[in-house]
Design a protein around this motif. Structure first.
Motif, PDB file in Angstrom:
ATOM      1  N   HIS A  37     -17.408   6.049  48.463  1.00 35.63           N
ATOM      2  CA  HIS A  37     -18.176   5.361  49.515  1.00 35.63           C
ATOM      3  C   HIS A  37     -18.120   3.863  49.232  1.00 35.63           C
ATOM      4  O   HIS A  37     -18.810   3.363  48.352  1.00 35.63           O
ATOM      5  N   HIS A  88     -17.393  -0.260  51.141  1.00 30.65           N
ATOM      6  CA  HIS A  88     -17.142  -1.170  52.262  1.00 30.65           C
ATOM      7  C   HIS A  88     -16.382  -2.356  51.669  1.00 30.65           C
ATOM      8  O   HIS A  88     -16.732  -3.519  51.898  1.00 30.65           O
ATOM      9  N   LYS A 129     -14.478   1.939  54.395  1.00 30.67           N
ATOM     10  CA  LYS A 129     -15.011   2.084  55.747  1.00 30.67           C
ATOM     11  C   LYS A 129     -14.750   0.835  56.584  1.00 30.67           C
ATOM     12  O   LYS A 129     -14.678  -0.276  56.040  1.00 30.67           O
ATOM     13  N   HIS A 176     -24.503   7.820  56.657  1.00 31.92           N
ATOM     14  CA  HIS A 176     -25.501   7.079  55.889  1.00 31.92           C
ATOM     15  C   HIS A 176     -26.844   7.607  56.403  1.00 31.92           C
ATOM     16  O   HIS A 176     -27.225   7.324  57.546  1.00 31.92           O
ATOM     17  N   HIS A 191     -26.754   8.105  50.468  1.00 33.25           N
ATOM     18  CA  HIS A 191     -27.996   7.360  50.144  1.00 33.25           C
ATOM     19  C   HIS A 191     -29.112   8.361  49.827  1.00 33.25           C
ATOM     20  O   HIS A 191     -29.396   8.610  48.697  1.00 33.25           O
ATOM     21  N   ASP A 241     -20.814   2.031  46.804  1.00 35.05           N
ATOM     22  CA  ASP A 241     -21.268   1.478  48.091  1.00 35.05           C
ATOM     23  C   ASP A 241     -20.875   0.002  48.185  1.00 35.05           C
ATOM     24  O   ASP A 241     -21.525  -0.769  48.893  1.00 35.05           O
TER      25      ASP A 241
HETATM   26 FE    FE Z   1     -22.605   2.251  52.777  1.00 33.47          FE
END
Ligand code: FE
Ligand code: DI6
Length: 395
Positions: A58, A60, A127, A228, A251, A303
């Motif tokens: 996960h 970004h 992502k 999420h 999360h 994340d």
């Molecule tokens: Fe995220």
């Protein structure tokens, strides 16, 4: 094998044989190495610990700019939601991402990616979600795919146009879905850029009813979903995701028992993100005991994002998973290998050292596997043997 380490599946005096196709032919005691491998080129790894290559399931990692200024604002007392409602937060990264060319996005992501690679990461999920127009979202995923070509790493992409409502659609989230998130998904999928579909289900983002539309479109395209969910409040996102057979719900600090049960029944992986928990100074930890009791697989990820988790260390994530969420070091290691593979739908090929799986390996200078989780800010990686490496045997 030491008694305390058997639980990691640790094999002492092991040998790995890797075929010309990059797949494991043997992973087990050297004594049982198939005779057919005896004439192959060999190399010694000096008795070091070998684990599957790490998987950050996960991230970004592709985005424009950074949010050091927001970090300072929050230190002066503003909450994450206040920053978001004041036009900061995700939306400010959107402006920087829109201003960036694909080359810029690749160039700015590379140092972050390299930091993960240096820690033994061989697979990363990336992502979209900071472009929020059809073209800008597509450019993000196209940059993500390019990262996989520029470095020896496997990149798995997620369409996350339902991440935030951009300023030009303020108060018109349905129009945003109709004009950007849904048609953009069709287009990105047709271009081969989408491996899964994600969303941010939260008061400051999209409602469960809105996510239904995105998930229905994903289903129609034959794409797996993830969400999420329950990061800041319990909107029933995990339950919704599970009802679509989601790969993961991520999360989960505010997840209730009903969500836990739904995830267990659907086999949805709980992806816990201690970097965001830490950065936001969240005090409610995800319900680890309930997830464990229900048999929900637990993965861990960075994340890596410019707002709530500007973190590019999966090893630090392991330590935080243990210290902040009370996961055992064994659960932490499984969380970035076996369960992370599962969270990406790649468990048949990755995540454990087993015959037939792809030989992505991380070799460590540690005496015990627990050391990977125990240390803070220390990288004991000796060698990373990634997908495009040449075949042979190692022992
Ligand atoms: Fe995220
Ligand atoms: N939850 C997060 O923690 C990140 N995205 C999300 O949906 C934060 C994204 C950001 O603040 O830029």
């Amino acid at each position: 094998m030491c008694a305390g380490e058997a639980e990691y599946g640790l094999v002492e005096d092991a040998a790995l044989a890797v075929g010309a196709d990059g797949r494991i032919l043997h992973a087990g005691p050297a004594a049982t190495l198939p005779a057919a491998c005896s004439g192959w080129p060999k190399r010694s790894l000096g008795g070091r610990l070998v684990t599957p290559g790490l998987i950050d399931c996960h991230t970004h990692v592709v985005h424009g700019g950074n949010r050091a200024n927001e970090f300072e604002l929050r230190l002066k007392g503003a909450s994450y939601e206040e920053v978001a409602r004041a036009g900061g937060g995700i939306v400010s990264t959107v402006a920087a991402t829109r201003a960036a060319s694909e080359d810029d996005l690749v160039a700015s992501a590379l140092p972050r990616l390299d930091a993960l690679i240096r820690e033994g990461v061989t697979t990363i999920e990336i992502k979209s979600g900071y472009g929020l127009t059809v073209d800008d979202e597509i450019r993000m995923l196209s940059a993500a795919r390019r990262l996989g070509r520029e470095r020896n790493i496997r990149v798995v992409t997620s369409w996350l146009a339902a991440h935030a409502v951009p300023a030009e659609y303020k108060g018109r989230s349905q129009a945003y879905l109709d004009e950007v998130a849904l048609p953009g998904l069709d287009k990105a999928h047709a271009a081969g850029l989408v491996d899964a579909v994600d969303g941010f289900c939260e008061g400051i983002a999209f409602s469960p009813q809105e996510m239904v539309q995105v998930f229905d479109r994903a289903k129609a395209l034959g794409l797996p979903v993830k969400l999420h969910a329950e990061q800041l409040s319990d909107l029933g996102g995990a339950r919704l995701a599970a009802s679509y057979g989601a790969l993961s719900a991520d999360h989960l600090e505010y997840l209730g028992q009903d969500g836990v049960d739904a995830m267990a029944a659907a086999g949805t992986v709980a992806v816990l993100l201690p970097g965001a928990f830490y950065t936001l100074r969240e005090t409610q930890a995800p319900p680890v005991a309930a997830l464990r009791a229900a048999g929900v697989p637990i993965a861990l990820a960075t994340d890596c994002n410019p707002g709530s988790s500007p973190m590019t260390s999966l090893l630090l994530t392991l330590n935080m998973g243990a210290t902040l969420f009370r996961l055992t070091p064994e659960e932490c290691l499984a969380g970035v290998t076996r369960e992370a593979a599962r969270a990406l739908g790649l468990a048949a090929d990755l995540g454990t050292l087993e015959d037939g799986k792809i030989a992505d390996l991380a070799v460590w200078d540690v005496a015990t596997p627990a050391e990977l989780t125990y240390r803070i800010g220390f990288n004991p990686l000796f060698e990373r043997i990634a997908p495009k490496s040449s075949p042979g045997t190692a022992q």
